[in-house]
Design an enzyme around this catalytic site. Sequence first.
Site, mmCIF file in Angstrom:
data_model
loop_
_atom_site.group_PDB
_atom_site.id
_atom_site.type_symbol
_atom_site.label_atom_id
_atom_site.label_comp_id
_atom_site.label_asym_id
_atom_site.label_seq_id
_atom_site.Cartn_x
_atom_site.Cartn_y
_atom_site.Cartn_z
ATOM 1 N N CYS A 98 0.821 -1.221 0.000
ATOM 2 C CA CYS A 98 0.000 0.000 0.000
ATOM 3 C C CYS A 98 0.847 1.260 0.000
ATOM 4 O O CYS A 98 0.362 2.322 -0.403
ATOM 5 C CB CYS A 98 -0.941 0.000 1.204
ATOM 6 S SG CYS A 98 -0.094 -0.175 2.804
ATOM 7 N N LEU B 72 -0.194 -0.045 8.635
ATOM 8 C CA LEU B 72 0.236 1.342 8.619
ATOM 9 C C LEU B 72 -0.952 2.260 8.892
ATOM 10 O O LEU B 72 -1.864 2.374 8.075
ATOM 11 C CB LEU B 72 0.866 1.685 7.257
ATOM 12 C CG LEU B 72 1.928 0.693 6.750
ATOM 13 C CD1 LEU B 72 2.537 1.195 5.439
ATOM 14 C CD2 LEU B 72 3.010 0.468 7.787
ATOM 15 N N ASP C 207 42.727 -34.396 8.370
ATOM 16 C CA ASP C 207 42.328 -35.614 7.680
ATOM 17 C C ASP C 207 43.543 -36.513 7.492
ATOM 18 O O ASP C 207 44.678 -36.120 7.760
ATOM 19 C CB ASP C 207 41.653 -35.297 6.335
ATOM 20 C CG ASP C 207 42.529 -34.453 5.426
ATOM 21 O OD1 ASP C 207 43.751 -34.707 5.371
ATOM 22 O OD2 ASP C 207 41.999 -33.542 4.764
ATOM 23 N N ASP D 66 33.736 -32.614 2.455
ATOM 24 C CA ASP D 66 32.347 -32.231 2.746
ATOM 25 C C ASP D 66 31.927 -32.791 4.108
ATOM 26 O O ASP D 66 31.088 -33.692 4.205
ATOM 27 C CB ASP D 66 31.387 -32.727 1.658
ATOM 28 C CG ASP D 66 31.710 -32.162 0.299
ATOM 29 O OD1 ASP D 66 32.144 -31.000 0.235
ATOM 30 O OD2 ASP D 66 31.548 -32.888 -0.704
ATOM 31 N N MET E 226 38.913 -27.335 8.382
ATOM 32 C CA MET E 226 38.649 -26.045 9.020
ATOM 33 C C MET E 226 37.161 -25.855 9.278
ATOM 34 O O MET E 226 36.760 -25.403 10.359
ATOM 35 C CB MET E 226 39.225 -24.910 8.163
ATOM 36 C CG MET E 226 40.744 -24.908 8.112
ATOM 37 S SD MET E 226 41.471 -23.481 7.268
ATOM 38 C CE MET E 226 41.228 -23.926 5.549
ATOM 39 N N ASP E 227 36.325 -26.202 8.289
ATOM 40 C CA ASP E 227 34.883 -26.103 8.485
ATOM 41 C C ASP E 227 34.418 -27.015 9.615
ATOM 42 O O ASP E 227 33.597 -26.627 10.460
ATOM 43 C CB ASP E 227 34.149 -26.470 7.193
ATOM 44 C CG ASP E 227 34.216 -25.371 6.148
ATOM 45 O OD1 ASP E 227 34.796 -24.311 6.445
ATOM 46 O OD2 ASP E 227 33.699 -25.568 5.039
ATOM 47 N N THR F 266 46.098 -25.795 3.787
ATOM 48 C CA THR F 266 47.065 -26.492 2.943
ATOM 49 C C THR F 266 46.623 -26.495 1.485
ATOM 50 O O THR F 266 47.263 -27.101 0.642
ATOM 51 C CB THR F 266 47.246 -27.943 3.422
ATOM 52 O OG1 THR F 266 45.986 -28.621 3.348
ATOM 53 C CG2 THR F 266 47.757 -27.964 4.855
ATOM 54 N N HIS G 94 27.840 -18.728 -5.868
ATOM 55 C CA HIS G 94 28.009 -19.691 -4.787
ATOM 56 C C HIS G 94 26.679 -20.348 -4.411
ATOM 57 O O HIS G 94 26.656 -21.525 -4.038
ATOM 58 C CB HIS G 94 28.651 -19.019 -3.572
ATOM 59 C CG HIS G 94 30.143 -19.126 -3.577
ATOM 60 N ND1 HIS G 94 30.934 -18.340 -4.382
ATOM 61 C CD2 HIS G 94 30.988 -19.958 -2.910
ATOM 62 C CE1 HIS G 94 32.205 -18.674 -4.194
ATOM 63 N NE2 HIS G 94 32.260 -19.647 -3.318
#
Length: 860
Positions: free
Chosen positions: A199, A369, A442, A474, A504-505, A553, A676
């Site tokens: 509106c 409003l 890892d 992953d 790192m994740d 790395t 992404h």
Amino acid sequence: MYGGYNVEELMARATHARAEFAKFNQETVDRIFLAVAHAADKQRVQLALLAFEETKMGLVEDKVLKNGLAAELIRHRYKDTKTCGIIAQDKVHGITKFAEPVAGAPEHWIQCVVPPPPPNGSSSSSPLALSNAIMKHPQVNLILATGGPGMVKASYSTGHPAIGVGSGNAPILVDETADLKQAVGSIVLGKTFDNGMICAAEQCVVCVEQVYAEFKALLEQRGCYFLYGDDRTKLEKYLIQDGRVNIDVVGQSAIAIAKAIGVQVPKGTVVLAAEESKIGPEAPLSHEKLSPILALYRVENFDKGVQVSKKLALYEGVGHTAGIYSRNPQHLEEYGLEMPVGRILANMPTSISAIGTEFNNSIDPSFTLGVGTMAGSSVSENVGPMHLLNIKTLAIRQQHIEWYKNPPDIYYNRGCLEEALADCARPMKSGDRMSRCIIVTDKVMGSLGYVERLKTALVKHGFVTFVFDDVNPDPDMATVRKGMEACNHFKPDLMVCLGGGSPMDAGKFIRALYEHPELSLEDAAARFLELRKRTCPFPILGSKIKKVVCIPTTSGTASEVTPFSVITDDDGMKHPLFSYRLTPDIAIIDSSFCEQLPKGLVAFAGIDAITHATEALVSVAANDFTQGHGLRALELLTKYLVESYQTGNIDARGAVHHGATLAGLAFSNSFLGICHSLAHKMGAAFHLPHGLTCGILLPHVIRYNSCVTPTRMGVYPGYDYPKALEQYANIGRHLKLLNDQEKNGKLSYTDEEWMEAYIAKLYSMYEAMNVPTTFKDAGCSEEKFLQVIHEVAIKAFDDQCTPANPRFPLVSELEEVLMQSFYGRETAMAMMELRNLPMSNNAANNSIMSKHNSNHAAPQ
């Protein structure tokens, strides 16, 4: 009985629920309030779909945004508002204020009545009869009425206190001092939002003679198509019928309306416009239009503009909203004083600013409003918890408060590991010293000898170590839970994450769950439009693990400096997490760790870094601080990545390693975009390397974002007009991709040429590194792609990266980008043309998640 409902029973249940709620304390009320906001936010897509399916009006994408804003903004503004017991106390003057709750969630507190069709025309079973019976019931204390004027009028005639709204016919004045690009960008953004259904949307623009021609030309460039003669007459007759807006116009796209009246308009038309001089019933275009239709008035000067704007407001929008574009403070004040409306919005889109968005932080968020006593309402401002006065608000567009947050310590250059770990061993400000370090990594890092090298250095500095090396590519919740168990057993006070993005994740979220085991992945990954107002705040970290150190790395993810983490749930769905509380405390950018990388990983990680820098530079949140990091990152990456891939040169590897981190510093503080978003979903669907997926998508996303007349522009207070093409061109100029010599008699290249030069540079790098340029060439199944393209596009639309994209996408447009990325640009466009599917500039007719043609097939 009314339509099967017993009004006495309805009111008895409501009265009992209110009595129960009145017993709740402030803590309970706040918990209910926050839970409702979070629940509404999680259902924003589904609610938008339902609204569109019921009405066939507006754009589902904008409804999703509107639902998100409703949950976030209202929660943020009122989360600390006291509504129970003592709400204010001034002991000096002896004043104490009390309040009783006015909303809550006991059983029957919220009741919905849906009357069936009246049998044999019985008035007692009609919706109106039921509404009147409820509103006039003696136990009703307050009526909040929205909707049509009939409902509002009925609420005020019941004899009970009522708050009602009114119609909007927002006039917009553009004076000679206005920033015309900002004005046009904002007006078109506001007018096209949800296809003009709000509106407070812009209805009529009043422009002074001095800048009229330039302003009109900019409108035309932005996709506003002006109608004249018979075409205009057709529009006027179709728009207003029997003195009111034709229901078939409401919430429809400009192209759909043009088609309905038999008028041909160019592709890319987002607003239908016409020049007007009259006001009143004889001028249909001076009405409230509830659609992307705009009237343009020409006036001699500012004073005349105020007069015309005032007449427009008095005609159909008294008490509601008006806007002005001016850089003259005196004009702003004069306009605010003269306009008979409750909201005067300066230099911002009225449709989405009037409801209380970030264009000005002082407007109370609300979708109801008030229009004040000047229009027969008891409230003149946005309806909130408390209303006593008619208040007129002049809100001036402000710069959004931003920040630039990075790890407190970044160590870089080959061999910096020892120095960094020595600093970790020193006492902290509290005087305590960390002594127990868990290494998250890892098994590949172990086989390369990197874990042993790190352990040796840590032990040398007095740390007891424990290695958790069960991280897979992953990382999923099973990995995170194992890591949390390891932390519970070892009880570390320092975490070092060693490897590519996965360790790192994983480490970031392992720390979060170790310190807050009640935190769910769903809540941690909760979507947000404004970080500081997310409906599910991210918990404070550091109670157990004092610092997190990240040692990359690979040269791509930049997780060592970012507040991001990507975790896969138990069903295989990837969830991007974002919070500055996830930002590592220390990043060690030691290029000696990336000398043994396989060539494919060098290429894909480097392309991921290039995508980070590129999206950061064109994000709606791009800023002076991120520009330097982003451009320097692209300098290093475009210069050294191919050499790093082909020769493994140590210096080249180091330059790429630094470039990837610089790109991370940039996108950590300006976010990413749809490259992404699409890569997250395509990668999950086809199990492709993330960098490869980004690389295939990036050239097509660049061209998509470069459109200067987008269907929808990115929504962000600092983003004034579509400027992605300029920004991509600046990348080409900064990298000196074209010769500066004279070309065809011109002293400079166009922005389009610089942008295409950047795309050409990307493709030349792909060729040098043997990187596929289409998903088809990458081995993706065409059959599966055609089956999942629509689902991938929908999921990408709701990805956390999408809101920062410079062009706010429709799902159909994301599908077009995917088609081009799968088949190649020319093949995809030919296929879509053959099947008469929408191109991006004509996508306004194709809302999200409307069930349009999504089963694309290759031409026979």
